[in-house]
Design an enzyme around this catalytic site. Sequence first.
Site, PDB file in Angstrom:
ATOM      1  N   HIS A 131       0.825  -1.207   0.000  1.00 16.99           N
ATOM      2  CA  HIS A 131       0.000   0.000   0.000  1.00 16.99           C
ATOM      3  C   HIS A 131       0.858   1.254   0.000  1.00 16.99           C
ATOM      4  CE1 HIS A 131       0.982  -0.488   4.241  1.00 16.99           C
ATOM      5  NE2 HIS A 131       0.706   0.792   4.402  1.00 16.99           N
ATOM      6  N   ASP A 133       0.567   4.991   1.969  1.00 19.01           N
ATOM      7  CA  ASP A 133      -0.185   5.443   3.139  1.00 19.01           C
ATOM      8  C   ASP A 133      -1.292   6.429   2.758  1.00 19.01           C
ATOM      9  OD1 ASP A 133       1.159   3.926   5.022  1.00 19.01           O
ATOM     10  OD2 ASP A 133       2.631   5.483   5.476  1.00 19.01           O
ATOM     11  N   HIS A 281       4.704   0.253   0.176  1.00 24.29           N
ATOM     12  CA  HIS A 281       5.391  -0.585   1.155  1.00 24.29           C
ATOM     13  C   HIS A 281       4.452  -1.681   1.654  1.00 24.29           C
ATOM     14  CE1 HIS A 281       3.469   2.691   3.359  1.00 24.29           C
ATOM     15  NE2 HIS A 281       3.403   1.904   4.405  1.00 24.29           N
ATOM     16  N   ARG A 298       4.408   5.806  14.314  1.00 29.03           N
ATOM     17  CA  ARG A 298       4.476   6.519  13.036  1.00 29.03           C
ATOM     18  C   ARG A 298       4.002   7.960  13.184  1.00 29.03           C
ATOM     19  NH1 ARG A 298       0.642   4.869   8.082  1.00 29.03           N
ATOM     20  NH2 ARG A 298      -0.621   6.580   8.870  1.00 29.03           N
TER      21      ARG A 298
END
Length: 326
Positions: A131, A133, A281, A298
């Site tokens: 995907h 983000d 990623h 994150r």
Amino acid sequence: MNAPLALPIDRLRDRFAYDYIHVTPVTPTIGAEISGIDLRSPVSPEAAADIRKALHDWRVIFFRDQQIDNDQLKAFGRAFGPLTPAHPIAEGLEDHPEIWERSVEEYRARRQRTDTLPPSREPPPDYKGWHIDITFVANPNRYSFLHGVEIPPYGGDTLFTNLIEAYRGLSPAIQQLIDGLQAVHRTSAYDSGGERKPRRDGRATGPFVSLHPLVRIHPETGEKLIFLNPGTTSHIVGLKERESQALLDLLFYEITRPEYQVRFHWQPKSLVVWDNQAVAHAGPIDYAQFDLPRAVRRITVAGELPQGPDGFRSRALEGDLFNVLG
Ligand SMILES: [Fe+2]
């Protein structure tokens, strides 16, 4: 005689020119280890410029043994732009609304669900975790920063793939075909996290649906990339269903070719920064096979509306833009 260089010599030389950091490439196409900098101290504008250059040269950069706390992580992120809230749907930490903590249990539950689905003509639910983000919003984040908090001794690696190299690798006829197309990206069942709970900040939690160019112009480097998010792209606009699915399958195959990838093995306090405008990623990819604790944190730097080669700008079909925390 030396083998011919895959890149012009001036570009190769340029990709190794840094004054404030040490850069050690991991593969020829993607990924570099950064050393010679301690992120507990504020990063100077010159060092930040070097780090941003490394990010554009290598697409994803890896720092080792960065003993930083939540405030230092956020201060580092802010050197590259304003931070977003942790996620448009999920909540951040109580004291740090910009920080999203992820534990391996969530990935494992999702994998078990999607791996047991029967075959169907519906779009694959997540293409094995690959995907970009937050592309279900019209302005996905520019950069993502992921800090290893609790890291197992083995397993839990993250994969990255270079969407710019994948576009370059296509034949001109396919490039021309996809240059003028747009695709719909929508929140997946995974993004929605099942039942929606109200957010502490009162913001709506979706559904989110956005229309994006299928080829994006990188806003900082001007390069073209395949802007396909295997996790959330539902279809290509203006094609028949079977055409859309066949083209998405082809592009998924192309963007995940091994020669465009790097695989990162985490250690405690590793920090990974990726250009969310240039890579997709997947990770961790093996959560169904191991049962060790893993937690990462994150933060994300706010991004703009993507633009296609024909000037088309992304727009929201449902839901708000990804806002910036003041
Ligand atoms: Fe991600």
